[in-house]
Write a protein that holds these residues in place. Structure first.
Motif, PDB file in Angstrom:
ATOM      1  N   GLU A   1      24.606  47.023  51.822  1.00 43.55           N
ATOM      2  CA  GLU A   1      24.047  45.632  50.783  1.00 43.55           C
ATOM      3  C   GLU A   1      22.771  45.160  51.420  1.00 43.55           C
ATOM      4  O   GLU A   1      21.911  44.760  50.409  1.00 43.55           O
TER       5      GLU A   1
ATOM      6  N   ASN B   1      34.759  45.171  46.947  1.00 49.31           N
ATOM      7  CA  ASN B   1      33.177  44.872  47.011  1.00 49.31           C
ATOM      8  C   ASN B   1      32.428  46.170  46.446  1.00 49.31           C
ATOM      9  O   ASN B   1      31.670  45.870  45.651  1.00 49.31           O
TER      10      ASN B   1
ATOM     11  N   GLN C   1      20.899  39.293  44.016  1.00 51.24           N
ATOM     12  CA  GLN C   1      21.818  38.469  44.215  1.00 51.24           C
ATOM     13  C   GLN C   1      23.320  38.894  44.613  1.00 51.24           C
ATOM     14  O   GLN C   1      23.824  38.279  45.512  1.00 51.24           O
ATOM     15  N   GLY C   2      23.622  39.797  43.772  1.00 51.73           N
ATOM     16  CA  GLY C   2      24.962  40.474  43.927  1.00 51.73           C
ATOM     17  C   GLY C   2      25.031  41.082  45.380  1.00 51.73           C
ATOM     18  O   GLY C   2      25.995  40.813  45.908  1.00 51.73           O
ATOM     19  N   SER C   3      23.949  41.963  45.704  1.00 45.64           N
ATOM     20  CA  SER C   3      23.956  42.253  47.070  1.00 45.64           C
ATOM     21  C   SER C   3      24.234  41.339  48.043  1.00 45.64           C
ATOM     22  O   SER C   3      24.550  41.535  49.123  1.00 45.64           O
ATOM     23  N   GLY C   4      23.280  40.286  47.812  1.00 39.27           N
ATOM     24  CA  GLY C   4      23.392  39.198  48.951  1.00 39.27           C
ATOM     25  C   GLY C   4      24.873  38.430  48.907  1.00 39.27           C
ATOM     26  O   GLY C   4      25.145  38.218  49.945  1.00 39.27           O
ATOM     27  N   MET C   5      25.461  38.390  47.748  1.00 43.15           N
ATOM     28  CA  MET C   5      26.964  37.965  47.913  1.00 43.15           C
ATOM     29  C   MET C   5      27.726  38.875  48.645  1.00 43.15           C
ATOM     30  O   MET C   5      28.778  38.616  49.385  1.00 43.15           O
TER      31      MET C   5
ATOM     32  N   VAL D   1      27.513  38.575  52.121  1.00 42.14           N
ATOM     33  CA  VAL D   1      28.320  37.145  52.777  1.00 42.14           C
ATOM     34  C   VAL D   1      29.732  37.594  52.849  1.00 42.14           C
ATOM     35  O   VAL D   1      30.501  37.340  53.622  1.00 42.14           O
ATOM     36  N   ASP D   2      30.357  38.186  51.961  1.00 42.13           N
ATOM     37  CA  ASP D   2      31.664  38.781  51.832  1.00 42.13           C
ATOM     38  C   ASP D   2      31.959  39.835  52.767  1.00 42.13           C
ATOM     39  O   ASP D   2      33.108  39.516  53.511  1.00 42.13           O
TER      40      ASP D   2
ATOM     41  N   THR E   1      32.973  39.647  35.449  1.00 44.09           N
ATOM     42  CA  THR E   1      31.598  40.218  35.597  1.00 44.09           C
ATOM     43  C   THR E   1      31.047  41.029  34.530  1.00 44.09           C
ATOM     44  O   THR E   1      29.840  40.876  34.155  1.00 44.09           O
TER      45      THR E   1
ATOM     46  N   ARG F   1      19.341  45.139  48.614  1.00 44.83           N
ATOM     47  CA  ARG F   1      18.731  43.922  48.723  1.00 44.83           C
ATOM     48  C   ARG F   1      17.286  43.805  48.807  1.00 44.83           C
ATOM     49  O   ARG F   1      16.472  43.660  48.080  1.00 44.83           O
TER      50      ARG F   1
ATOM     51  N   LYS G   1      32.204  37.447  56.010  1.00 42.33           N
ATOM     52  CA  LYS G   1      33.452  36.750  55.966  1.00 42.33           C
ATOM     53  C   LYS G   1      34.784  37.422  56.393  1.00 42.33           C
ATOM     54  O   LYS G   1      35.413  37.107  57.140  1.00 42.33           O
TER      55      LYS G   1
END
Length: 146
Positions: free
Chosen positions: A135, A18, A101-105, A108-109, A78, A139, A112
């Motif tokens: 993160e 990450n 968007q990257g920080s949002g992903m 989520v990572d 990337t 955002r 998870k």
């Protein structure tokens, strides 16, 4: 005990991947940023990604493991993706949108990983939570540039 070690190393590896994604993305985008305040924010974020990455590497070393990091294919993917999204639009708004968007992903990572590796060591869980909070903060900070 073995499960705890595996969960721990897997969680730390997820942190390495990450933070590498964040560092590498910012390495590519910082030179495109023209707004000085925006550029300063990107540099701040890149420094924290580096710091978190070093902490995860140190923890993996302490566990006797070795970090894999991002695969060459993931890095290339990337790089090409960023190149395509910025070929005609290097505006602050576009860069901020991509990073948001990257920080949002990234968030989520993190979530998870916390669910996937419940037996990780408390220190690894704290580092993952620190990354997740970072993160989320990124955002929110980047949204002002949209």
């Amino acid at each position: 005990m073995e499960n705890q070690k595996n969960d721990n190393l897997n969680m730390l590896e997820a942190i390495v991947q990450n933070t590498e994604m964040g560092k590498n993305t910012l390495d590519q985008l910082v030179p495109m940023a023209e707004d000085e305040q925006f550029k300063a924010e990107l540099l701040r974020q890149r420094n924290i990604y580096r710091q978190l990455n070093q902490e995860a590497h140190a923890a993996i070393d302490a566990c006797g493991g070795s970090a894999q990091g991002q695969s060459a294919m993931a890095k290339l993917n990337t790089k090409v993706s960023i190149g395509m999204k910025t070929i005609t639009d290097k505006s602050t708004r576009n860069l901020a949108e991509m990073l948001t968007q990257g920080s949002g992903m990234g968030v989520v990572d993190c979530i998870k990983s916390q669910k996937d590796y419940p037996d990780a060591a408390p220190g690894s869980k704290r580092l993952m939570q620190k990354l997740q909070d970072f993160e989320e903060d990124n955002r929110l900070k980047l949204e002002q540039y949209l």
